[in-house]
Every structure is written in structure tokens, then in C-alpha cells.
Design an enzyme around this catalytic site. Structure first.
Site, PDB file in Angstrom:
ATOM      1  N   HIS A   1      -1.569   0.869 -11.734  1.00 36.98           N
ATOM      2  CA  HIS A   1      -0.130   1.150 -11.848  1.00 36.98           C
ATOM      3  C   HIS A   1       0.594   0.726 -10.564  1.00 36.98           C
ATOM      4  CE1 HIS A   1      -2.415   4.310 -10.040  1.00 36.98           C
ATOM      5  NE2 HIS A   1      -1.408   5.114  -9.807  1.00 36.98           N
TER       6      HIS A   1
ATOM      7  N   ASP B   1       6.580   6.949  -5.916  1.00 37.59           N
ATOM      8  CA  ASP B   1       6.281   8.217  -6.569  1.00 37.59           C
ATOM      9  C   ASP B   1       5.440   7.883  -7.792  1.00 37.59           C
ATOM     10  OD1 ASP B   1       6.735  11.080  -6.143  1.00 37.59           O
ATOM     11  OD2 ASP B   1       7.451  11.031  -8.206  1.00 37.59           O
TER      12      ASP B   1
ATOM     13  N   THR C   1       5.405   7.471   2.887  1.00 40.44           N
ATOM     14  CA  THR C   1       4.339   8.296   2.320  1.00 40.44           C
ATOM     15  C   THR C   1       3.426   8.819   3.410  1.00 40.44           C
ATOM     16  OG1 THR C   1       2.503   8.343   0.734  1.00 40.44           O
ATOM     17  CG2 THR C   1       2.834   6.287   1.920  1.00 40.44           C
ATOM     18  N   LYS C   2       2.807   9.964   3.110  1.00 36.34           N
ATOM     19  CA  LYS C   2       1.783  10.504   4.010  1.00 36.34           C
ATOM     20  C   LYS C   2       0.425  10.430   3.344  1.00 36.34           C
ATOM     21  CE  LYS C   2       4.356  13.667   6.904  1.00 36.34           C
ATOM     22  NZ  LYS C   2       4.815  15.011   7.150  1.00 36.34           N
ATOM     23  N   ASN C   3       0.395   9.878   2.147  1.00 36.70           N
ATOM     24  CA  ASN C   3      -0.850   9.825   1.374  1.00 36.70           C
ATOM     25  C   ASN C   3      -1.698   8.650   1.880  1.00 36.70           C
ATOM     26  OD1 ASN C   3      -2.681   8.936  -0.678  1.00 36.70           O
ATOM     27  ND2 ASN C   3      -1.605  10.231  -2.152  1.00 36.70           N
TER      28      ASN C   3
ATOM     29  N   GLY D   1      -4.482   7.435   0.902  1.00 33.42           N
ATOM     30  CA  GLY D   1      -4.965   6.521  -0.137  1.00 33.42           C
ATOM     31  C   GLY D   1      -3.920   5.470  -0.474  1.00 33.42           C
TER      32      GLY D   1
HETATM   33  P1  ITT Z   1       3.676  11.033  -0.838  1.00 37.09           P
HETATM   34  O1  ITT Z   1       4.709  11.853  -1.572  1.00 37.09           O
HETATM   35  O2  ITT Z   1       3.625  11.339   0.642  1.00 37.09           O
HETATM   36  O3  ITT Z   1       3.783   9.565  -1.140  1.00 37.09           O
HETATM   37  P2  ITT Z   1       1.839  12.289  -2.659  1.00 37.09           P
HETATM   38  O4  ITT Z   1       0.358  12.290  -2.807  1.00 37.09           O
HETATM   39  O5  ITT Z   1       2.530  13.621  -2.630  1.00 37.09           O
HETATM   40  O6  ITT Z   1       2.202  11.450  -1.341  1.00 37.09           O
HETATM   41  P3  ITT Z   1       3.205  11.699  -5.119  1.00 37.09           P
HETATM   42  O7  ITT Z   1       4.192  12.785  -4.942  1.00 37.09           O
HETATM   43  O8  ITT Z   1       3.663  10.368  -5.620  1.00 37.09           O
HETATM   44  O9  ITT Z   1       2.456  11.366  -3.744  1.00 37.09           O
HETATM   45  O10 ITT Z   1       2.041  12.259  -6.041  1.00 37.09           O
HETATM   46  C1  ITT Z   1       1.101  11.387  -6.484  1.00 37.09           C
HETATM   47  C2  ITT Z   1      -0.097  12.158  -7.010  1.00 37.09           C
HETATM   48  O11 ITT Z   1      -0.467  11.580  -8.271  1.00 37.09           O
HETATM   49  C3  ITT Z   1      -1.282  11.961  -6.084  1.00 37.09           C
HETATM   50  O12 ITT Z   1      -1.368  12.960  -5.093  1.00 37.09           O
HETATM   51  C4  ITT Z   1      -2.453  11.966  -7.077  1.00 37.09           C
HETATM   52  O13 ITT Z   1      -2.775  13.292  -7.411  1.00 37.09           O
HETATM   53  C5  ITT Z   1      -1.840  11.284  -8.306  1.00 37.09           C
HETATM   54  N1  ITT Z   1      -2.006   9.818  -8.210  1.00 37.09           N
HETATM   55  C6  ITT Z   1      -1.029   8.880  -8.052  1.00 37.09           C
HETATM   56  N2  ITT Z   1      -1.536   7.649  -7.937  1.00 37.09           N
HETATM   57  C7  ITT Z   1      -2.861   7.787  -8.022  1.00 37.09           C
HETATM   58  C8  ITT Z   1      -3.937   6.881  -7.950  1.00 37.09           C
HETATM   59  O14 ITT Z   1      -3.756   5.585  -7.723  1.00 37.09           O
HETATM   60  N3  ITT Z   1      -5.174   7.375  -8.081  1.00 37.09           N
HETATM   61  C9  ITT Z   1      -5.378   8.690  -8.292  1.00 37.09           C
HETATM   62  N4  ITT Z   1      -4.435   9.616  -8.349  1.00 37.09           N
HETATM   63  C10 ITT Z   1      -3.169   9.175  -8.207  1.00 37.09           C
END
Ligand code: ITT
Length: 195
Positions: free
Chosen positions: A178, A70, A8-10, A12
Site C-alpha cells: 500500500h 496515515d 512520522t515517528k514510526n 518501520g
Molecule cells: P506515525 O503516525 O508517527 O506515522 P503510526 O504508527 O502511529 O506512526 P499511523 O497512525 O499511520 O502511524 O498508524 C499506522 C498503523 O497501521 C501502524 O502502527 C500499524 O499498526 C498499521 N500499519 C500501517 N502500515 C503498515 C504496514 O506496512 N505493515 C504493518 N502494519 C501497518
């Protein structure tokens, strides 16, 4: 300490996984540590498919155990949207723009039920994989509150707590989220993926 690569690049998510894995003796690396690995197009129609695409991209290049997450928000009044498209819900794809779009979509709508869902996949070096799921139910607030967390957290209201997820500290969020729940299922199965 053992190292696990979370695909992941996220930022958070990375922070949350760092805290989740630490008590089990795992150090986390992420795609932010490997900028040469290109972004994966999330072309799947399910959380599981997208998680596996992300894990494969990492394991092909780095080997080892790859973990990917995801996740997204499903809003009942919107037929489950934004779902797998949560990150790209608005054109800008930023949390602020996504939250603004969600509030607009629900303007005048009384039904505010929603859930966060998370699918974690663990992909082993021999190509076998398993999925772990978690969900958190809540309501979409009418105004954002709180500064913790990321994404839709400021709008995700927990009636039993009387606050949004963005008003919880990370330890509390991990305990009920979650992602925290999917992680617990995953860690309970570590005899399989770490052997
Ligand atoms: P990676 O694919 O690099 O992991 P991403 O942000 O694109 O990062 P996802 O495709 O899984 O990840 O999309 C998840 C989105 O769903 C995220 O960007 C938020 O908008 C929302 N989301 C998921 N989990 C969340 C959380 O714990 N709190 C708030 N929003 C969340």
C-alpha cells in the site's frame, strides 16, 4: 541531495521511505530527528485528514516540503476495523498486543479478507497539498509468520505469494505494498510538488 521531511515517528515507515526515496536523490528526515516537535493528536476520521494534521505540524515548525503517511489495516469481517485506529487498536498499542487482539477478534471467523491502505499527503511551503493512495489486499493468517516489516505484517498473508508480508524483504514489500503504491503515485507527480 535534496531533503524531505516525513512526519512520522514510526521506525518501520521511516526505513521504507528511506529506501523508496533514495533512487530519486532524496534524503529522508523524520520526527525522530526533531524530538522537540510534539506528537499530533490524530483526531481525524479519515486517513487523509490524519495525514494532513501530521504534515501541518511539521511544516508549521520547519517549513519546506512536508510528507506524511496515515495508514492502517481494514478487516472485512470487522466492518473495516481497526482502520484509522490501527496503531491504537489494543490498549498497549504495541504490534504484539495489536496482533494478539486481532487474532482474538477473528477466532472462529472463516472470512479473513483484509486490506492495508495508505494515504500520503505532500504539503508544499505555500500551503497547497495533494493526496496519493495505495492499497494491498490479503488475508489475516491464523498464526503470525516472519520477522521483517512492522505492525500487522506477520499476520498479513498474501495468497499469490504464499507468505506473509513479514516474510518479504523490504525491497519486495515496497514493490507491492500500500505504501509503495501510494509512493509511486506521489513520485510520478513530483513535477507538481518539487517545482
Ligand atoms: P506515525 O503516525 O508517527 O506515522 P503510526 O504508527 O502511529 O506512526 P499511523 O497512525 O499511520 O502511524 O498508524 C499506522 C498503523 O497501521 C501502524 O502502527 C500499524 O499498526 C498499521 N500499519 C500501517 N502500515 C503498515 C504496514 O506496512 N505493515 C504493518 N502494519 C501497518
Amino acid at each position: 541531495m535534496k531533503t524531505i521531511i516525513v512526519a512520522t515517528k514510526n521506525k518501520g515507515k521511516i526505513d521504507e521511505y528511506r529506501v523508496l526515496f533514495a533512487p530519486y536523490g532524496y534524503r529522508i528526515e523524520s520526527l525522530l530527528d526533531y524530538p522537540a516537535i510534539p506528537d499530533v493528536e490524530e483526531t481525524g476520521t479519515t486517513f487523509a485528514e490524519n495525514a494532513l494534521l501530521k504534515a501541518k505540524a511539521v511544516s508549521e515548525r520547519l517549513g519546506g516540503i512536508a510528507v506524511a503517511d496515515d495508514s492502517g489495516l481494514e478487516v472485512s469481517a470487522l466492518g473495516g476495523a481497526p482502520g484509522v485506529h490501527s496503531q491504537r487498536y489494543s490498549d498497549e498499542g504495541t504490534a504484539a498486543a495489536n496482533n494478539a487482539k486481532l487474532l482474538k477478534a477473528l477466532a472462529g471467523v472463516d472470512s479473513r479478507e483484509a486490506r492495508f491502505v495508505c494515504t500520503i499527503v505532500v504539503l508544499r511551503p505555500d500551503g497547497t497539498h495533494r493526496f496519493y493512495q495505495g492499497a494491498l489486499n490479503g488475508l489475516i493468517a491464523r498464526v503470525p509468520r516472519g520477522t521483517e516489516g512492522f505492525g500487522f505484517d506477520p499476520l498479513f498473508f498474501l495468497p499469490e505469494r504464499g507468505c506473509t508480508v513479514a516474510e518479504l524483504d523490504m525491497t519486495e514489500k515496497n514493490r507491492l505494498s500500500h505504501r509503495g503504491r501510494a509512493f509511486l503515485a506521489m513520485i510520478a507527480d513530483r513535477d507538481w510538488w518539487s517545482r
